[in-house]
Design a protein around this motif. Structure first.
Motif, PDB file in Angstrom:
ATOM      1  N   PRO A 335       0.810  -1.069   0.018  1.00 52.95           N
ATOM      2  CA  PRO A 335      -0.058   0.175   0.203  1.00 52.95           C
ATOM      3  C   PRO A 335       0.750   1.048   0.032  1.00 52.95           C
ATOM      4  N   GLU A 336       1.876   1.257   0.435  1.00 49.87           N
ATOM      5  CA  GLU A 336       2.557   2.563   0.754  1.00 49.87           C
ATOM      6  C   GLU A 336       3.478   2.881  -0.442  1.00 49.87           C
ATOM      7  N   GLU A 337       3.789   1.545  -1.106  1.00 51.30           N
ATOM      8  CA  GLU A 337       4.651   1.718  -2.487  1.00 51.30           C
ATOM      9  C   GLU A 337       3.568   2.414  -3.452  1.00 51.30           C
ATOM     10  N   LEU A 338       2.265   1.955  -3.437  1.00 43.61           N
ATOM     11  CA  LEU A 338       1.369   2.408  -4.365  1.00 43.61           C
ATOM     12  C   LEU A 338       1.036   3.988  -4.022  1.00 43.61           C
ATOM     13  N   ARG A 339       0.884   4.166  -2.713  1.00 46.62           N
ATOM     14  CA  ARG A 339       0.806   5.723  -2.492  1.00 46.62           C
ATOM     15  C   ARG A 339       1.835   6.527  -3.028  1.00 46.62           C
ATOM     16  N   THR A 343       1.235   9.334  -5.857  1.00 47.66           N
ATOM     17  CA  THR A 343       1.736  10.754  -5.499  1.00 47.66           C
ATOM     18  C   THR A 343       2.679  11.279  -6.422  1.00 47.66           C
ATOM     19  N   GLY A 372      -5.643  -1.033   3.445  1.00 54.82           N
ATOM     20  CA  GLY A 372      -4.310  -0.157   3.046  1.00 54.82           C
ATOM     21  C   GLY A 372      -4.085  -0.079   1.584  1.00 54.82           C
ATOM     22  N   SER A 376      -5.076   3.560  -0.649  1.00 54.02           N
ATOM     23  CA  SER A 376      -4.243   3.793  -1.473  1.00 54.02           C
ATOM     24  C   SER A 376      -4.553   3.779  -3.040  1.00 54.02           C
ATOM     25  N   MET A 379      -6.956   6.766  -4.461  1.00 57.05           N
ATOM     26  CA  MET A 379      -6.018   7.946  -4.822  1.00 57.05           C
ATOM     27  C   MET A 379      -6.047   8.324  -6.182  1.00 57.05           C
TER      28      MET A 379
END
Length: 456
Positions: A335-339, A343, A372, A376, A379
């Motif tokens: 999830p953080e990589e997709l975010r 971005t 998560g 993401s 977005m």
């Protein structure tokens, strides 16, 4: 422990893996006879064969060499694998990739990059900075550096840049002189069980740093005060509380220009030609390593400007100006990589519609991080989910891509098969679109077909 000089022939079970192939190239470079097995032909295995490495693709004991001093296997292969079992039962020295890295790096100066995401780009950037500047290093990477079309290179300088893998606690075999930790977000919970256990593994990794060594960690990491190093600095894209941060950041012709602040040191007008704001932050960590190693300022800037990226890390399939639609491919599978990916795309192409195709990787990761992933993916402007890529796992009842889809708030969302995607992509993108593919499975096998369809 077996000594490198004693190895005349080595065999790899799962030679096509990105980490395994780097080691295969290392031994091949040393003049050791290298051979291996993998289950499918890929561009990487074909490249290894072109470099003189013998590979077969059927699981048969009759095909394996019996005169090897070392057998290296990947944890991704099943324990009942016939070739693996043969070597085990017949007294061969059978080790994991991490054991070999431990042997290789036991007497070198080591830069080890760890973290649940970002480590491939930072280790590749760092290896490139050292190589391009003339400092020199041996690089063992988890991705293909576009500059050199390889995940390994050698040097006479006894310095190793290593991607430190947290899966299966492999990074505990390493002894860093400089360690980088990018993130400690929950992942691999099939191995660790809890987020806390995973955080403990990263804390233990910092205990492996040599006396007098350096730790460069992302500013704001949870458990920051538990991380151990004689010299500990932090980095962040724009938080001035980070020891290393960027200022005066500008977008120019699809590239980034910025200044780097590292305590009292200032490096002005750094040019980065790789997309994604997260890659500016990744560059800060690599630049910090280069500065610690006392590499000349102008050489650092020249190397960053020359960096062409890592395959499948914000990689342009259709670059800005090459066609009506910008097409970006990325390995993002957390999830953080997709975010960060979304971005980064917004920072460069904020006026365009963002259509994202995501292939979830692993049933356990989908189950554990579904909330998560949904947050993401929301977005983007439109999302297409492919079925889950299982990799090493068997299906889990109730765990499908619908688990993510049903948690998403976005209106424009769908689950398609690969065939349905190829037939519908032209309907979903136009001249005002950025088309993004993401995932760590086999989605990259579709790229050329997707590109043809978009350009048709």
């Amino acid at each position: 422990m077996i000594q490198l000089n004693d190895i005349k022939a080595v065999y790899f079970v799962g030679i096509g893996g990105i980490g395994m192939s780097a080691l295969a190239r290392f031994f091949n470079e040393k003049g050791v006879k290298v051979s291996g097995y993998d289950k499918t032909v890929t561009p990487l295995t074909s490249q290894l064969e072109a470099e003189g490495i013998a590979i077969h693709y059927s699981e048969e004991v009759e095909l394996i060499p019996k005169d090897v001093q070392l057998v290296v296997y990947t944890p991704a292969i099943p324990k009942e694998h016939k070739e693996y079992q043969y070597y085990l039962q017949n007294g061969y020295s059978v080790v994991k990739r991490s054991d070999v890295l431990q042997i290789i790096t036991q007497s070198s100066l080591n830069i080890c990059v760890a973290g649940t995401h970002g480590k491939t780009t930072i280790s590749t950037m760092t290896g490139h900075l050292l190589r391009h500047s003339g400092y020199g290093c041996n690089a063992f990477l988890g991705g293909i550096a576009v500059n050199y079309n390889s995940n390994f290179w050698a040097s006479d300088n006894n310095v190793c840049v290593v991607e430190a893998d947290e899966y299966d606690r492999s990074f505990h075999k390493l002894s860093p002189d400089v360690a980088v930790i990018t993130a400690m977000d929950p992942d691999h919970l099939d191995i660790y069980g809890t987020a806390e256990a995973m955080e403990e593994a990263f804390i233990e990794f910092t205990r492996k740093i040599k006396p007098g060594g350096w730790l460069i960690s992302k500013h704001g990491l949870k458990r920051y005060s538990d991380l151990v190093a004689d010299n500990h600095i932090t980095y962040h894209l724009n938080n001035t509380n980070g020891t290393v941060h960027a200022t005066n950041l500008k977008v120019q012709n699809g590239s980034y220009v910025f200044d780097v602040v590292f305590g009292d040191w200032l490096l002005k007008d750094v040019l980065l030609n790789v997309g994604g704001l997260h890659n500016v932050e990744n560059a800060l960590a690599a630049i910090a390593v280069a500065h610690i190693l006392k590499i000349d300022d102008e050489k650092i800037k020249a190397a960053v400007a020359a960096f062409k990226g890592v395959k499948r890390r914000f990689e342009y399939v259709i670059a800005p100006g090459e066609g009506e639609v910008v097409f970006v491919d990325d390995y993002a599978h957390h999830p953080e990589e997709l975010r960060a990916l979304i971005t980064g795309a917004r920072s460069l192409f904020g006026d365009k519609k963002l259509v994202l195709v995501f292939q979830p990787h692993l049933f356990t990761r989908t189950r554990d991080l579904a909330d998560g992933f949904a947050a993401s993916l929301d977005m983007a402007d439109e999302v297409i989910l492919l079925p889950i890529y299982p990799a090493r796992e068997l299906p889990i009842e109730g765990v499908t891509s619908e688990l993510i889809l049903n948690k998403m708030k976005l209106e424009k969302k769908a689950i398609l098969t690969k065939e349905e995607l190829l037939n519908s992509v032209k309907l979903k993108v136009d001249a005002n679109s950025v088309f993004v593919t993401a995932g760590a499975g086999d989605i990259d096998a579709l790229l050329q077909e997707l590109k043809k369809t978009i350009e048709a």
